[in-house]
Design a protein around this motif. Structure first.
Motif: not given
Length: 712
Positions: A91-92, A94-97, A140, A397, A400, A403, A474
């Motif tokens: 999940a993490l 995927k959120a950061a591409d 992911t 971060y 992230k 992204s 975040d």
């Protein structure tokens, strides 16, 4: 036994861890993005005179640094990591591409057997087998980068893995490296990488790469095979082992360019100075080191060089166990990812997803756990324990934030900052928007930045903005009504991304011409370079532009798909893009870049051979031999050259007198030296001990008494 929280590190050399005129005029508008203020504060600020910006950033959308790939952002995963496949990880990421996940984990790759899920001599955590890893990869939305066991494996074992992955399970695993840091197998004196081969030389590694590639591609010819190289300027770069024809990179590349599809290099900031500022400053070496990797591939692959990619499969600071989970390493992560991608790399993988607590320090007022992971493993050092497993550290971060700039297929474009402590990166998106990331490495002061654009006209619409700075938990949306045209304020030790929309009716997306293909170098002499490219639909003519930083200028124009650039200096390096123009004069997006170097004259009155005799990462010994090819003797000679990078220098020498100013070196004949006989009848040789802080490319042009010499 308890699972290890960090992978082993080598002792020894350098403390090596184990583990890229017709153009549109520049247009600027005013953009101000302020931190949220109360109504009274906003009114008071508006009443004051607007202060001058202290940083200028120039962005040029008419030059391309390459396209973002779907594997651009990656992380490493290790079979000793019991949290590797936690659902939170997918999940993490995927959120950061995140688009790539490397397995089974650095040096463990050379003791790990995929079929039995064992690593003799090491610990393998439950639930970390290949199928479990692929479950995380698919959740992911990433691609695997797999390391075939070279140290204790065989080509047949690797081929079996390809068969299981891509035939039996249909995982479509494309990227396969042959071993990890095999140059650390003891051949050069320092050994941390497991290698059962009796012959540990680069020649044997090259022979085995060919055998692995043959066996693995016999199963699936579509896979990409990667060979391991050292990072130029980092040990053991330049070291020549007993009986070897050259150092690791030159020996390996001379034998494998026809069977590999990419090379894998690792880069850690490292160094004896463990401060945050030092690690962030060392990033300035990375572009030159990556350029030297490409130069080496060019040398041995020739016209086939563009087919061979560069992957930076491990990167981190590794500053003596300090500054690893802290805020400055988040800045470093963002800066490193984008710097590498801008300099010809298709994939960057952070070391590591989880790594484990080590040295405890305080950085920027926060506890630094000495952990090289992006996410907490929940481990402890003494009585100090990390937060709960999978809690993101600052480097996560940082990744992230990258992204926020764009996704696969978007174009990296030059963005140059006037300040050393403010980095700038930019991406021109396929929908016409332009995203800029600013990284303020100053811990004490906010920086006010003026943005200027070439080839892009911003609209008056409020830009989107996101920030990661002190006080943010975040990546935070800070789009607000204060944002206008072209000025931003970046908090201290903070990152700010802005995405600006183009003025309607402007930009390459309105041109009827498509994007030209990447130019190829068809022929080169000492003063000319002939380029060709695939044509673009809707094009009526093509413009060839040369780039230096964020500045571009027209060097060629044609209605065809080839051009010869003339009057180039011998031994000079040029980076060019091609743009297409439609019938209305509107320009397309730029092609991907080509960098090439001109040669030396074949009819020169002198010839020089430059031979690096040996090296040790940050120093070297070289011998230079000169012949007089003219028909008259040369008496009282001088030899001049310029180093390709700032970090190169002459420390001491013999058989001549040396003087260096900046990059320029002048060598004069020793007192009493006789004349150089005509027609190559005699030679003069001299040698020196040199130092290199970063890459150590060879000089491209030598001059004898002012005349340009040929090589060899």
């Amino acid at each position: 036994m308890a699972p290890p929280q960090r992978s082993p590190r080598p002792a020894g050399a350098a403390g090596r861890p184990r583990h890229l005129a017709r153009t549109a005029a520049a247009l600027a508008a005013a953009l101000s993005l302020l931190s949220p203020l109360g109504a009274a504060g906003i009114a008071a600020a508006a009443a004051q005179e607007t202060p001058a910006a202290d940083v200028e950033v120039q962005v040029n959308t008419q030059a391309s640094l390459g396209r973002l790939t779907d594997t651009a952002r990656g992380v490493n995963a290790a079979v000793w990591d019991s949290h590797m496949n936690d659902p939170e990880v997918a999940a993490l990421m995927k959120a950061a591409d995140v688009g790539a996940m490397r397995y089974p984990g650095g040096s463990y790759a050379d003791i790990y057997h995929w079929q039995t899920h064992t690593a003799p001599g090491g610990y393998v955590a439950p639930g970390t087998g290949f199928d479990a890893f692929m479950g995380t990869v698919r959740a992911t939305g990433a691609e695997p980068i797999l390391i075939a066991n070279y140290g204790s494996g065989t080509p047949q074992e690797a081929a079996g893995w390809v068969r299981y992955a891509n035939v039996t399970k249909d995982y479509d695993a494309k990227y396969w490296e042959i071993g990890n840091e095999i140059y650390g197998n003891g051949h050069y004196g320092s050994g941390w990488e497991h290698d059962d081969h009796p012959d540990k030389s680069p020649q044997e590694y090259a022979r085995q790469v060919r055998a692995y590639a043959l066996a693995m591609k016999a199963v699936d010819p579509t896979i990409k095979i990667g060979a391991v190289l050292t990072a130029p300027g980092n040990w053991p770069d330049g070291v020549v082992g007993a009986g070897d024809p050259g150092d690791w990179n030159h020996t390996v590349l001379s034998q494998v360019t026809d069977v590999i599809d990419f090379v894998s290099v690792h880069w850690y900031a490292g160094g004896s100075d463990t401060t945050a500022d030092a690690a962030l400053t060392r990033l300035t070496r990375l572009p030159g080191e990556l350029r030297e990797v490409r130069n080496q591939i060019d040398r041995y692959a020739g016209a086939d060089s563009p087919r061979i990619g560069i992957a930076l499969t491990e990167v981190n600071t590794n500053t003596g166990g300090a500054m690893l989970t802290a805020r400055p390493n988040g800045l470093f992560a963002a800066d490193a990812f984008l710097t590498a991608l801008e300099n010809g790399v298709f994939n960057v993988d952070w070391w590591n997803t989880h790594n484990g607590a080590d040295r405890i320090t305080t950085v920027d007022g926060e506890t630094d756990y000495g952990d090289m992971g992006m996410l907490s493993s929940g481990g402890c050092t003494g009585e100090v324990c990390e937060p709960a497993p999978n809690t993101p550290f600052h480097p996560y971060y940082g990744m992230k934030m990258t992204s926020e700039l764009g996704t696969a297929g978007d174009t990296l474009v030059p963005a140059v900052s006037s300040a050393r402590d403010v980095s700038a990166h930019a991406v021109h998106r396929r929908d016409g928007r332009l995203s800029v990331l600013l990284i303020n490495k100053n811990p004490d002061a906010a920086r006010t930045v003026d943005l200027a654009y070439t080839g892009f006209t911003p609209s008056a619409a409020t830009p989107e903005a996101s920030r990661y700075a002190r006080g943010d938990n975040d990546v935070t949306d800070v789009t607000g009504s204060e944002a206008s045209a072209s000025r931003v304020t970046v908090p201290p030790y903070g990152m700010l991304a802005v995405t600006v929309t183009p003025r309607p009716g402007t930009g390459p997306e309105v041109s009827a011409a498509g994007t030209p293909g990447t130019p190829r170098l068809e022929a080169v002499t000492d003063t000319t370079g002939r380029l060709s490219w695939a044509g673009a639909p809707g094009a009526t003519r093509y413009l060839v532009q040369e780039r230096d930083g964020a500045h571009t200028w027209l060097v060629g124009e044609t209605t065809g798909t080839s051009v010869t650039l003339r009057n180039l200096p011998p031994g000079s390096t040029h980076t060019v893009n091609v743009l297409a123009s439609d019938a209305s004069g509107r320009l397309s997006a730029p092609s991907d870049p080509l960098t090439f170097t001109t040669g030396t004259p074949s009819d020169a009155p002198c010839a020089v051979t430059y031979h690096p005799d040996t090296g040790w990462g940050n120093g070297f010994v070289a011998t230079v031999t000169v012949r007089n090819l003219s028909d008259t003797p040369v008496t009282g000679w001088t030899m001049d050259w310029d180093w390709p990078t700032d970090g190169q220098s002459v420390s001491s020498g013999w058989n001549a007198t040396f003087h260096q100013t900046g990059r320029h070196v002048r060598v004069t004949a020793p007192e009493g030296a006789g004349p150089l006989a005509p027609d190559g009848a005699s030679t003069a040789s001299f040698g020196f001990v040199g130092a290199n802080d970063g890459p150590n490319p060879e000089p491209t042009t030598f001059r004898l008494n002012g005349a340009v010499c040929s090589g060899g």
